[in-house]
Motif scaffolding. Structure first.
Motif, PDB file in Angstrom:
ATOM      1  N   ASN A  37       0.856  -1.185   0.000  1.00 41.44           N
ATOM      2  CA  ASN A  37       0.000   0.000   0.000  1.00 41.44           C
ATOM      3  C   ASN A  37       0.892   1.235   0.000  1.00 41.44           C
ATOM      4  O   ASN A  37       1.350   1.687   1.049  1.00 41.44           O
ATOM      5  CB  ASN A  37      -0.900  -0.019   1.249  1.00 41.44           C
ATOM      6  N   CYS A  40       0.632   4.451   2.375  1.00 44.11           N
ATOM      7  CA  CYS A  40       1.017   4.430   3.783  1.00 44.11           C
ATOM      8  C   CYS A  40       2.363   3.747   3.979  1.00 44.11           C
ATOM      9  O   CYS A  40       3.009   3.933   5.005  1.00 44.11           O
ATOM     10  CB  CYS A  40      -0.081   3.718   4.574  1.00 44.11           C
ATOM     11  N   ASP A  42       2.618   0.385   3.827  1.00 48.14           N
ATOM     12  CA  ASP A  42       2.380  -0.953   4.378  1.00 48.14           C
ATOM     13  C   ASP A  42       2.760  -2.005   3.354  1.00 48.14           C
ATOM     14  O   ASP A  42       2.443  -1.874   2.178  1.00 48.14           O
ATOM     15  CB  ASP A  42       0.886  -1.157   4.695  1.00 48.14           C
ATOM     16  N   CYS A  65       1.624   0.160   9.299  1.00 48.25           N
ATOM     17  CA  CYS A  65       0.938   0.819  10.404  1.00 48.25           C
ATOM     18  C   CYS A  65       0.115  -0.190  11.208  1.00 48.25           C
ATOM     19  O   CYS A  65      -0.087  -1.326  10.779  1.00 48.25           O
ATOM     20  CB  CYS A  65       0.031   1.923   9.862  1.00 48.25           C
ATOM     21  N   SER A  68      -2.899  -1.861   9.362  1.00 44.86           N
ATOM     22  CA  SER A  68      -2.581  -2.892   8.374  1.00 44.86           C
ATOM     23  C   SER A  68      -2.162  -4.190   9.057  1.00 44.86           C
ATOM     24  O   SER A  68      -2.548  -5.278   8.637  1.00 44.86           O
ATOM     25  CB  SER A  68      -1.487  -2.414   7.403  1.00 44.86           C
ATOM     26  N   ARG A 126      -7.319   5.394   5.609  1.00 50.00           N
ATOM     27  CA  ARG A 126      -7.009   4.178   6.355  1.00 50.00           C
ATOM     28  C   ARG A 126      -7.634   2.925   5.738  1.00 50.00           C
ATOM     29  O   ARG A 126      -7.273   1.806   6.084  1.00 50.00           O
ATOM     30  CB  ARG A 126      -7.524   4.322   7.802  1.00 50.00           C
ATOM     31  N   CYS A 129      -5.243   0.612   4.158  1.00 47.60           N
ATOM     32  CA  CYS A 129      -4.422  -0.102   5.150  1.00 47.60           C
ATOM     33  C   CYS A 129      -5.161  -1.366   5.593  1.00 47.60           C
ATOM     34  O   CYS A 129      -4.569  -2.427   5.750  1.00 47.60           O
ATOM     35  CB  CYS A 129      -4.166   0.775   6.369  1.00 47.60           C
TER      36      CYS A 129
HETATM   37 ZN    ZN Z   1      -1.240   1.823   6.792  1.00 52.34          ZN
END
Ligand code: ZN
Length: 151
Positions: A37, A40, A42, A65, A68, A126, A129
């Motif tokens: 991702n 972010c 992830d 994060c 995730s 988000r 995530c």
């Molecule tokens: Zn994330």
């Protein structure tokens, strides 16, 4: 006593984010896929061991994060023992919960522990995530060779 579901959900997410379940490489995996991702940062690798169409074992490795990691952790916990078809059906329901919220026609209570992610739909940044692990799952089960990106 007035229990704040939001706080309760947040605690579960933090717990799974800090102590992800089924974390690590899976020996004997029949399906693997990688997800990323970029919004972010992830990333995760998902390992699935299918036996007679059922998920006999599932594990993941990765970094990212709390959302995730918690989503991947909760997903592996929910999917163990499920039939491949059930897993994909669950993908659809979780995806609707995360992207459409209460308008998606999915009642979070029917998703068991996965309901803790139901508040994520209100935070568009988000959502990716939380859906990363699930997109990676679908890719693994469909044995797509291309790495998954939420973009
Ligand atoms: Zn994330």
């Amino acid at each position: 006593m007035n229990v704040d579901l939001g706080d309760l959900y947040q605690e579960v997410i933090i717990d799974h984010g800090r102590h992800p379940r089924n974390f690590g490489e899976l020996a004997g995996a029949t399906h693997t896929a990688e997800g990323f991702n970029p919004l972010c940062g992830d990333q995760l690798t998902l390992y699935v061991k299918l036996a007679d169409g059922h998920i006999a074992a599932i594990a993941f490795q990765g970094a990212g994060c709390a959302i995730s990691q918690a989503s991947a952790s909760l997903m592996t916990t929910a999917l163990k023992g499920k039939h491949e078809e059930e897993a994909l059906a669950l993908f659809g329901r979780v995806h609707a919960m995360l992207t459409e919220g209460p308008n998606g026609g999915v009642r979070p209570a029917e998703l068991g522990k996965l309901a803790v992610l139901s508040g994520v739909w209100e935070f568009p940044m988000r959502v990716k995530c939380a859906t990363l692990a699930w997109h990676t799952l679908r890719s693994a089960l469909e044995a797509t060779a291309e790495p998954v990106s939420t973009e």
